[in-house]
Design a protein around this motif. Structure first.
Motif, PDB file in Angstrom:
ATOM      1  N   MET A 262       0.822  -1.218   0.000  1.00  0.00           N
ATOM      2  CA  MET A 262       0.000   0.000   0.000  1.00  0.00           C
ATOM      3  C   MET A 262       0.847   1.256   0.000  1.00  0.00           C
ATOM      4  SD  MET A 262      -3.567  -0.150   1.965  1.00  0.00           S
ATOM      5  CE  MET A 262      -3.087  -0.770   3.534  1.00  0.00           C
ATOM      6  N   GLN A 263       1.976   1.196   0.683  1.00  0.00           N
ATOM      7  CA  GLN A 263       2.785   2.413   0.789  1.00  0.00           C
ATOM      8  C   GLN A 263       3.453   2.748  -0.553  1.00  0.00           C
ATOM      9  OE1 GLN A 263       5.664   1.347   3.774  1.00  0.00           O
ATOM     10  NE2 GLN A 263       7.361   2.098   2.603  1.00  0.00           N
ATOM     11  N   ARG A 264       3.538   1.747  -1.463  1.00  0.00           N
ATOM     12  CA  ARG A 264       4.138   2.005  -2.781  1.00  0.00           C
ATOM     13  C   ARG A 264       3.085   2.130  -3.879  1.00  0.00           C
ATOM     14  NH1 ARG A 264       6.664  -2.807  -3.198  1.00  0.00           N
ATOM     15  NH2 ARG A 264       7.424  -3.295  -1.144  1.00  0.00           N
ATOM     16  N   ASP A 265       1.817   2.101  -3.498  1.00  0.00           N
ATOM     17  CA  ASP A 265       0.729   2.030  -4.470  1.00  0.00           C
ATOM     18  C   ASP A 265       0.339   3.448  -4.928  1.00  0.00           C
ATOM     19  OD1 ASP A 265      -1.889   1.867  -5.614  1.00  0.00           O
ATOM     20  OD2 ASP A 265      -2.206  -0.058  -4.606  1.00  0.00           O
ATOM     21  N   ALA A 266       0.513   3.740  -6.223  1.00  0.00           N
ATOM     22  CA  ALA A 266       0.240   5.091  -6.749  1.00  0.00           C
ATOM     23  C   ALA A 266      -1.238   5.448  -6.631  1.00  0.00           C
ATOM     24  CB  ALA A 266       0.687   5.169  -8.202  1.00  0.00           C
ATOM     25  N   LYS A 267      -2.111   4.452  -6.797  1.00  0.00           N
ATOM     26  CA  LYS A 267      -3.559   4.707  -6.681  1.00  0.00           C
ATOM     27  C   LYS A 267      -3.893   5.163  -5.243  1.00  0.00           C
ATOM     28  CE  LYS A 267      -8.112   3.944  -7.348  1.00  0.00           C
ATOM     29  NZ  LYS A 267      -8.931   4.716  -8.213  1.00  0.00           N
ATOM     30  N   VAL A 268      -3.322   4.477  -4.261  1.00  0.00           N
ATOM     31  CA  VAL A 268      -3.556   4.844  -2.856  1.00  0.00           C
ATOM     32  C   VAL A 268      -3.045   6.268  -2.605  1.00  0.00           C
ATOM     33  CG1 VAL A 268      -2.956   4.319  -0.446  1.00  0.00           C
ATOM     34  CG2 VAL A 268      -3.503   2.460  -2.024  1.00  0.00           C
ATOM     35  N   ALA A 269      -1.855   6.569  -3.111  1.00  0.00           N
ATOM     36  CA  ALA A 269      -1.264   7.908  -2.903  1.00  0.00           C
ATOM     37  C   ALA A 269      -2.163   8.996  -3.496  1.00  0.00           C
ATOM     38  CB  ALA A 269       0.127   7.961  -3.524  1.00  0.00           C
ATOM     39  N   GLY A 270      -2.663   8.746  -4.710  1.00  0.00           N
ATOM     40  CA  GLY A 270      -3.506   9.737  -5.393  1.00  0.00           C
ATOM     41  C   GLY A 270      -4.808   9.989  -4.639  1.00  0.00           C
ATOM     42  N   VAL A 271      -5.404   8.918  -4.157  1.00  0.00           N
ATOM     43  CA  VAL A 271      -6.670   9.044  -3.442  1.00  0.00           C
ATOM     44  C   VAL A 271      -6.451   9.765  -2.111  1.00  0.00           C
ATOM     45  CG1 VAL A 271      -8.474   7.719  -2.289  1.00  0.00           C
ATOM     46  CG2 VAL A 271      -7.740   7.044  -4.559  1.00  0.00           C
ATOM     47  N   LEU A 272      -5.381   9.426  -1.412  1.00  0.00           N
ATOM     48  CA  LEU A 272      -5.105  10.085  -0.120  1.00  0.00           C
ATOM     49  C   LEU A 272      -4.854  11.581  -0.313  1.00  0.00           C
ATOM     50  CD1 LEU A 272      -2.850   7.440   1.692  1.00  0.00           C
ATOM     51  CD2 LEU A 272      -5.245   8.009   2.159  1.00  0.00           C
ATOM     52  N   GLU A 273      -4.193  11.921  -1.415  1.00  0.00           N
ATOM     53  CA  GLU A 273      -3.929  13.340  -1.702  1.00  0.00           C
ATOM     54  C   GLU A 273      -5.258  14.087  -1.850  1.00  0.00           C
ATOM     55  OE1 GLU A 273      -4.143  15.393  -4.617  1.00  0.00           O
ATOM     56  OE2 GLU A 273      -3.084  16.989  -3.542  1.00  0.00           O
ATOM     57  N   ARG A 274      -6.224  13.445  -2.514  1.00  0.00           N
ATOM     58  CA  ARG A 274      -7.542  14.078  -2.696  1.00  0.00           C
ATOM     59  C   ARG A 274      -8.312  14.162  -1.364  1.00  0.00           C
ATOM     60  NH1 ARG A 274      -9.661  10.156  -6.736  1.00  0.00           N
ATOM     61  NH2 ARG A 274     -11.682  11.168  -6.561  1.00  0.00           N
ATOM     62  N   ILE A 275      -8.196  13.115  -0.537  1.00  0.00           N
ATOM     63  CA  ILE A 275      -8.893  13.137   0.758  1.00  0.00           C
ATOM     64  C   ILE A 275      -8.312  14.248   1.644  1.00  0.00           C
ATOM     65  CG2 ILE A 275      -9.247  11.818   2.916  1.00  0.00           C
ATOM     66  CD1 ILE A 275      -9.454   9.275   1.153  1.00  0.00           C
ATOM     67  N   ASP A 276      -7.014  14.435   1.575  1.00  0.00           N
ATOM     68  CA  ASP A 276      -6.345  15.436   2.437  1.00  0.00           C
ATOM     69  C   ASP A 276      -6.611  16.881   2.005  1.00  0.00           C
ATOM     70  OD1 ASP A 276      -5.210  13.989   4.443  1.00  0.00           O
ATOM     71  OD2 ASP A 276      -3.307  13.633   3.389  1.00  0.00           O
ATOM     72  N   ARG A 277      -6.935  17.053   0.712  1.00  0.00           N
ATOM     73  CA  ARG A 277      -6.999  18.405   0.136  1.00  0.00           C
ATOM     74  C   ARG A 277      -7.909  19.342   0.941  1.00  0.00           C
ATOM     75  NH1 ARG A 277      -8.125  17.590  -5.914  1.00  0.00           N
ATOM     76  NH2 ARG A 277      -6.201  16.403  -5.879  1.00  0.00           N
ATOM     77  N   ASP A 278      -9.128  18.889   1.277  1.00  0.00           N
ATOM     78  CA  ASP A 278     -10.085  19.766   1.978  1.00  0.00           C
ATOM     79  C   ASP A 278     -10.318  19.347   3.426  1.00  0.00           C
ATOM     80  OD1 ASP A 278     -10.556  21.207  -0.412  1.00  0.00           O
ATOM     81  OD2 ASP A 278     -11.859  19.561  -1.082  1.00  0.00           O
ATOM     82  N   ALA A 279      -9.394  18.555   3.978  1.00  0.00           N
ATOM     83  CA  ALA A 279      -9.637  18.019   5.328  1.00  0.00           C
ATOM     84  C   ALA A 279      -9.567  19.123   6.381  1.00  0.00           C
ATOM     85  CB  ALA A 279      -8.609  16.934   5.636  1.00  0.00           C
ATOM     86  N   PRO A 280     -10.432  19.032   7.427  1.00  0.00           N
ATOM     87  CA  PRO A 280     -10.481  20.105   8.426  1.00  0.00           C
ATOM     88  C   PRO A 280      -9.193  20.276   9.235  1.00  0.00           C
ATOM     89  CG  PRO A 280     -11.901  18.266   9.055  1.00  0.00           C
ATOM     90  CD  PRO A 280     -11.450  18.005   7.664  1.00  0.00           C
ATOM     91  N   GLY A 281      -8.470  19.178   9.465  1.00  0.00           N
ATOM     92  CA  GLY A 281      -7.253  19.284  10.291  1.00  0.00           C
ATOM     93  C   GLY A 281      -6.006  19.633   9.503  1.00  0.00           C
ATOM     94  N   ALA A 282      -6.137  19.684   8.162  1.00  0.00           N
ATOM     95  CA  ALA A 282      -4.939  19.866   7.332  1.00  0.00           C
ATOM     96  C   ALA A 282      -4.421  21.312   7.404  1.00  0.00           C
ATOM     97  CB  ALA A 282      -5.286  19.524   5.887  1.00  0.00           C
TER      98      ALA A 282
END
Ligand SMILES: NC(=O)c1ccc[n+]([C@@H]2O[C@H](COP(=O)([O-])OP(=O)(O)OC[C@H]3O[C@@H](n4cnc5c(N)ncnc54)[C@H](O)[C@@H]3O)[C@@H](O)[C@H]2O)c1
Length: 282
Positions: A262-282
């Motif tokens: 998972m840590q090397r998975d580009a799909k996981v990285a891309g999705v996490l980047e999108r989840i983090d974009r508007d996150a309240p704690g970011a």
């Protein structure tokens, strides 16, 4: 050992939720008395009315130790005893977010229900369980052994309550009482809907991480049958559906491999980047 549930009194937290309500119905069907506790007065009253005279509705917030103490006392006053405590109440962080994206308040809310709430429930019910040679069932999850990406507070709580259940089982054995841990896979309830968060990046991540049969939900009724069977046997572990058994048994090896993938998975990285974009704690 297999003991009939007829005449036994079972106290359930989160009893009006998907798994809790289905289990309450299953237990009534097997002749048990059921103490249906949850945070909503209308919900516990409606469920108890549906279940009939062997059901006792009580409002309980598991984050409040006093309220669960009172529920145990009321249950004893009404049914004479409590034989089984099912610490089932739980919440997920909604929406699922990364550790960086969560706020401290969101974290504390989940820990308060899923970890401290289980502790309160167990502590409040323990004297009755010991006195009656009974059983405590603690709801963990496959998240006790699967990677808790975007659900860290939930997965932390579920891993912690697994430890609570294991220690408790050993500690209760000399007293003639017992404890077990419930590990549901995906069950079709509100919590599963939050985790899948359809549509969007969380759903994409869940579909990617839980492929094929691993992403399929089961009905709350199927989970309830396994739970009631486990209560009859005072099972150490109830894993439902059974497709998750090898993942639990082989977790040492399996977790190292899947975490690395998972840590090397580009799909996981891309999705996490999108989840983090508007996150309240970011
Ligand atoms: N559904 C799944 O896929 C799944 C998988 C693994 C584990 N679980 C666990 O199963 C348990 C039951 O969840 P469910 O799937 O039935 O979800 P659900 O949301 O339908 O039910 C959860 C219940 O807990 C209650 N609750 C929440 N906060 C509470 C509080 N402070 N005090 C008392 N009750 C409270 C809710 O009111 C609700 O009735 C939870 O512990 C959950 O983490 C569910």
């Amino acid at each position: 050992m297999k003991a009939s549930l007829t005449g036994k009194t079972v106290l359930i937290t989160g009893a009006t939720g998907g798994i809790g309500a289905a289990t309450s119905r299953e237990l009534i069907g097997r002749g048990a008395n059921v103490v249906v506790t949850d945070i909503g007065l209308e919900q516990v009253t409606d469920l108890a009315t549906e279940l009939g005279e062997r059901a006792l509705p009580i409002v309980v917030d598991v984050t409040d130790r006093g309220s669960i103490d009172q529920a145990v006392a009321q249950a004893v006053a009404h049914f004479g005893k409590v034989d089984i405590v099912f610490a089932n109440a739980g919440i997920a962080n909604d929406p699922p977010l990364t550790v960086a994206g969560l706020t401290d308040e969101m974290y504390e809310k989940v820990i308060d229900v899923d970890l401290n709430g289980v502790w309160h429930t167990v502590r409040a019910g323990l004297p009755q369980v010991i006195e009656n040679g009974g059983y405590v069932l603690i709801t963990s999850s496959i998240y006790a052994f699967m990677n808790g990406v975007v659900n860290a507070p939930y997965a932390m709580s579920k891993a912690a309550v697994e430890q609570l259940g294991r220690a408790l089982r050993t500690e209760l054995a000399y007293r003639g009482a017992s404890a077990g841990v419930l590990y549901p896979g995906w069950v079709d309830t509100n919590i599963a809907k939050i985790a899948m968060h359809d549509p969007g990046p969380v759903k994409e991540l869940a579909d990617h991480a839980f492929r094929g049969p691993l992403g399929k939900t089961i009905t709350p009724e199927r989970a309830a049958k396994a739970i009631a069977n486990g209560m009859e046997k005072h099972s150490a572990r109830i894993i439902v559906p059974r497709r998750w058994v090898p993942f639990s048994m082989l977790r040492g090896v399996f977790n190292m491999a899947t975490d690395a993938l998972m840590q090397r998975d580009a799909k996981v990285a891309g999705v996490l980047e999108r989840i983090d974009r508007d996150a309240p704690g970011a």
